[in-house]
Scaffold this motif. Structure first.
Motif, short mmCIF file in Angstrom:
data_model
loop_
_atom_site.label_atom_id
_atom_site.label_comp_id
_atom_site.label_asym_id
_atom_site.label_seq_id
_atom_site.Cartn_x
_atom_site.Cartn_y
_atom_site.Cartn_z
N LYS A 8 0.89 -1.16 0.00
CA LYS A 8 0.00 0.00 0.00
C LYS A 8 0.93 1.21 0.00
O LYS A 8 1.67 1.41 0.94
N THR A 9 0.92 1.97 -1.02
CA THR A 9 1.83 3.10 -1.24
C THR A 9 3.27 2.63 -1.45
O THR A 9 4.19 3.42 -1.36
N ARG A 42 3.47 -0.72 4.01
CA ARG A 42 3.11 0.65 3.66
C ARG A 42 4.15 1.61 4.23
O ARG A 42 4.97 1.22 5.06
N THR A 43 4.10 2.83 3.78
CA THR A 43 5.00 3.85 4.31
C THR A 43 4.18 4.99 4.88
O THR A 43 3.12 5.33 4.38
N GLN A 48 8.90 2.72 7.28
CA GLN A 48 8.39 1.55 6.56
C GLN A 48 7.63 0.71 7.58
O GLN A 48 8.17 0.40 8.64
#
Length: 173
Positions: A8-9, A42-43, A48
């Protein structure tokens, strides 16, 4: 273990996939071959975040989330947490098989001791708005606060979220 990795992202690279699979394969000894393992990466800003969910038994899920500036460090940390949680769960299962609870624990007091209830507290629910409950929680320096929501008459719990802000849980009666 069937691992599904979602970014995700983040775009999941083959190196990331291999590192995650290698680390999580250490937990295979605690799981069945068909157990689905969901990994979300995700970030948030420079961090992270890796989040792993593993369903066990009927309605139980083991979940671990770790964040770090370095994804591979976060993967190492989440693997340690999962291994510890899965080991504890397996020990509980073995303990249940060895000692039938019905024959050993007969009174409620013995049951409470078995589940290690360290402290019991009773209190009256106060009628207040969620904002007031947050203020009360902050004054008490707690992570959550239970209250009766004056807006809808339901029991509510406000809590501090890990990432930012607060959360509100409401109970239907």
């Amino acid at each position: 273990m069937k691992i599904s990795i979602i970014g995700k992202t983040v775009t999941i690279t083959e190196g990331m996939r291999e590192a995650i699979t290698e680390k999580l394969s250490k937990c295979e000894k605690y799981l069945k071959e068909s157990t689905p393992v969901k990994v979300l990466i995700r970030t948030v800003k420079d961090d992270q975040i890796i989040e792993v969910s593993i369903p066990i038994e009927k309605n139980k899920v083991i979940r671990a989330e770790r964040r770090s500036k370095d994804l591979y460090e976060a993967i190492d940390m989440v693997e340690e947490v999962l291994a510890r949680q899965l080991r504890k769960q397996k020990e509980k299962m073995l303990e249940k098989k060895r000692i039938p609870i019905n024959s050993v624990l007969e009174t409620e007091k013995e049951l409470e001791e078995h589940y290690l209830v360290g402290k019991e507290k009773q209190f009256d629910l106060e009628m207040m708005k969620p904002e007031e409950a947050i203020e009360e929680m902050e004054c008490l320096d707690h992570d959550f606060h239970i209250f009766m929501n004056i807006l809808d008459g339901r029991i509510g719990v406000v809590y501090k979220r890990k990432e930012y802000g607060y959360g509100l849980l409401s109970a239907n009666m």
